[in-house]
Write a protein that holds these residues in place. Structure first.
Motif, PDB file in Angstrom:
ATOM      1  N   UNK A  86      -3.642   0.814  -2.067  1.00  0.00           N
ATOM      2  CA  UNK A  86      -2.560   1.801  -0.977  1.00  0.00           C
ATOM      3  C   UNK A  86      -3.646   2.465   0.239  1.00  0.00           C
ATOM      4  N   UNK A  87      -4.632   3.124  -0.369  1.00  0.00           N
ATOM      5  CA  UNK A  87      -5.560   3.920   0.235  1.00  0.00           C
ATOM      6  C   UNK A  87      -6.764   2.954   1.554  1.00  0.00           C
ATOM      7  N   UNK A  88      -6.373   1.155   0.733  1.00  0.00           N
ATOM      8  CA  UNK A  88      -7.040   0.416   1.831  1.00  0.00           C
ATOM      9  C   UNK A  88      -5.948   0.309   2.604  1.00  0.00           C
ATOM     10  N   UNK A  95       3.583   3.932 -10.755  1.00  0.00           N
ATOM     11  CA  UNK A  95       2.990   2.092  -9.705  1.00  0.00           C
ATOM     12  C   UNK A  95       3.896   1.615  -9.030  1.00  0.00           C
ATOM     13  N   UNK A  96       4.305   0.889  -9.599  1.00  0.00           N
ATOM     14  CA  UNK A  96       5.684   0.303  -8.911  1.00  0.00           C
ATOM     15  C   UNK A  96       5.822   0.421  -7.553  1.00  0.00           C
ATOM     16  N   UNK A  97       6.330   2.032  -7.343  1.00  0.00           N
ATOM     17  CA  UNK A  97       6.978   2.562  -6.431  1.00  0.00           C
ATOM     18  C   UNK A  97       5.192   2.581  -4.897  1.00  0.00           C
ATOM     19  N   UNK A  98       4.295   4.000  -6.088  1.00  0.00           N
ATOM     20  CA  UNK A  98       3.092   3.201  -4.824  1.00  0.00           C
ATOM     21  C   UNK A  98       2.756   2.287  -4.286  1.00  0.00           C
ATOM     22  N   UNK A  99       2.871   1.186  -5.283  1.00  0.00           N
ATOM     23  CA  UNK A  99       2.101  -0.175  -4.660  1.00  0.00           C
ATOM     24  C   UNK A  99       3.373  -0.993  -3.556  1.00  0.00           C
ATOM     25  N   UNK A 100       4.414  -0.191  -3.958  1.00  0.00           N
ATOM     26  CA  UNK A 100       5.474  -0.663  -2.768  1.00  0.00           C
ATOM     27  C   UNK A 100       5.405   0.342  -1.256  1.00  0.00           C
ATOM     28  N   UNK A 101       4.829   1.289  -0.970  1.00  0.00           N
ATOM     29  CA  UNK A 101       4.547   2.621  -0.888  1.00  0.00           C
ATOM     30  C   UNK A 101       3.373   2.023   0.139  1.00  0.00           C
ATOM     31  N   UNK A 126       3.052   0.636   4.540  1.00  0.00           N
ATOM     32  CA  UNK A 126       2.361   1.628   5.100  1.00  0.00           C
ATOM     33  C   UNK A 126       2.341   0.968   6.294  1.00  0.00           C
ATOM     34  N   UNK A 127       1.698  -0.517   6.526  1.00  0.00           N
ATOM     35  CA  UNK A 127       0.846  -0.847   7.935  1.00  0.00           C
ATOM     36  C   UNK A 127       2.005  -0.677   9.076  1.00  0.00           C
ATOM     37  N   UNK A 128       3.237  -0.837   8.463  1.00  0.00           N
ATOM     38  CA  UNK A 128       4.728  -0.561   9.465  1.00  0.00           C
ATOM     39  C   UNK A 128       5.786   0.205   8.831  1.00  0.00           C
ATOM     40  N   UNK A 129       5.459   1.485   8.557  1.00  0.00           N
ATOM     41  CA  UNK A 129       6.166   1.949   7.687  1.00  0.00           C
ATOM     42  C   UNK A 129       7.050   2.687   9.408  1.00  0.00           C
ATOM     43  N   UNK A 140     -13.976   4.817  -4.376  1.00  0.00           N
ATOM     44  CA  UNK A 140     -14.117   3.176  -4.037  1.00  0.00           C
ATOM     45  C   UNK A 140     -14.002   2.581  -2.993  1.00  0.00           C
ATOM     46  N   UNK A 141     -12.835   3.540  -2.151  1.00  0.00           N
ATOM     47  CA  UNK A 141     -12.372   3.131  -1.490  1.00  0.00           C
ATOM     48  C   UNK A 141     -13.100   2.343  -0.308  1.00  0.00           C
ATOM     49  N   UNK A 142     -14.106   3.168   0.042  1.00  0.00           N
ATOM     50  CA  UNK A 142     -15.050   3.277   0.991  1.00  0.00           C
ATOM     51  C   UNK A 142     -16.475   2.789   0.679  1.00  0.00           C
TER      52      UNK A 142
END
Length: 403
Positions: A33-35, A99-105, A109-112, A225-227
């Motif tokens: 999600x952070x990526x 977990x599932x909701x965060x994955x869908x979010x 994200x790119x076209x929210x 870790x995302x960095x």
């Protein structure tokens, strides 16, 4: 997996209560999600022609809005597993739903703010509403059920704003979503007040302090870790040049420095500070805001990595400097507050470091982004060295929280 005594309160004794594998699995979704947050910001700054001025501010504000929504889901889940038994079946259902909701979010994200708005809003509302709804059904004690009922009413009300906003044009969507987040934040701050049902005193909430502290440490490591992931992806998808190699090396060094500054020493003993506090929930809530600031700073720094690695010899714009130098400065600001929460003081090196990052900005405009990134690494090195010198030859400092 436990099914008897639904969602019993955690015990505050008996040694540390570590995060479960399911909670760590939940955190892995946030790497992805952070990526997506970083990719959206990078697209605003570079891929769509490089926004400047007010366009960059509005684009950054919308990306921040999405990040705050992600944080809301993570924080609500972390607090729930720190108050109630995470091995219980229904608590695991809550974590899996989040977990599932965060994955869908993350996917949306790119076209929210275009065609994926309803997907993002629905996933967010599902995560926030199902958590208190399940707890209202499974909690035995009335005082705990009343709190969750107030939370459920609040999230249902703000959920209307989220879903309605997803059906409206961009500007109206931003207004409604921002209003919903603000109402949720204020509700949490003031004990989830609901007319006729009262409110809670946060300082009296029961939490497992060491577990909550560990969860904040883990989400910071996820951001860090995302960095690393973003720097590696940026470096491998383009032809290498000496400038790119240097930028990649600076990015890795900066990530190591961010880790070092975080853990020395407040990051190591946050659990001890929460345990010693007179009101663990109060320092826990304060640490939530602090870690949010640090995570935003780290994510902004990661976006700066991508800009510098792909354009090491280009020309800086103010929006670029806002992430290349503003990200580390924001991290240091959060780290200064973090130090106060654990030790009741703030080291001058934090404030000097922030000034050293921000004051040269007018001189760095139109210079190569690599110069700004190198400056950030030098400043963070100086802060890390100051921390090491203060601790050299002395016994480990103990927590002395003012809370």
């Amino acid at each position: 997996m436990r099914t008897a005594e639904p969602a019993a309160l955690r015990s505050s004794g008996g040694g540390p209560d570590r995060a479960t594998f399911l909670e760590l699995f939940f955190d892995l979704v946030y790497v992805f999600a952070l990526t997506r947050i970083s990719a959206r910001a990078f697209e605003d700054l570079v891929l769509e022609g490089g926004q400047t001025g007010w366009s960059a501010v509005t684009g950054g504000g919308k990306t921040l809005l999405l990040l705050l929504a992600l944080w809301g889901v993570w924080q609500g889940t972390a607090w729930t597993t720190s108050r109630y038994d995470p091995h219980h079946l229904w608590l695991q259902v809550i974590v899996i739903t989040a977990l599932i909701s965060a994955m869908v979010m993350g996917v949306a994200i790119p076209r929210a703010f275009s065609h994926s708005g309803l997907l993002f809003a629905t996933a967010y509302v599902v995560a926030q509403v199902t958590r208190p709804a399940i707890l209202v059904l499974v909690l035995h004690k009335q005082q705990y059920r009343r709190l969750k009922l107030r939370m459920l009413i609040t999230f249902c009300a703000t959920g209307v704003l989220w879903l309605t906003g997803a059906l409206l044009p961009v500007n109206a969507r931003v207004v409604l979503w921002s209003t919903a987040l603000l109402l949720e934040y204020l509700a949490a701050r003031f004990g989830w007040p609901v007319p006729g049902l009262g409110r809670s005193t946060v300082s009296r909430w029961d939490i497992q302090g060491e577990h909550l502290a560990e969860r904040y440490q883990q989400i910071f490591l996820v951001a860090l870790g995302e960095t690393i992931l973003l720097a590696g992806l940026s470096f491998t998808r383009s032809p290498t040049s000496p400038g790119m190699v240097t930028a990649f090396a600076v990015a890795l060094a900066t990530s190591v420095l961010l880790w070092r500054i975080y853990v020395q020493r407040a990051g190591q003993i946050l659990g001890e500070a929460v345990t010693r506090a007179a009101h663990p929930a109060t320092i826990g809530r304060s640490a939530a805001d602090t870690h949010l600031v640090m995570v935003i700073g780290v994510v902004a720094t990661a976006i700066g990595y991508e800009l510098v690695i792909e354009h090491p010899a280009g020309h800086n714009e103010l929006p670029w400097l806002a992430v290349i130098l503003g990200g580390p400065a924001l991290f240091l600001a959060g780290r200064a507050r973090f130090e106060y929460e654990v030790f009741g003081r703030v080291s001058p090196s934090r404030l000097v470091g922030i000034a050293a990052l921000l004051l040269p900005v007018p001189l760095l405009v139109r210079l190569a982004p690599l110069v700004a990134a190198a400056l950030a690494a030098v400043v963070l090195t100086a802060v890390a060295v100051a921390d090491a010198r203060r601790a050299w030859g002395r016994p480990p400092e103990q927590a002395a929280t003012p809370f």
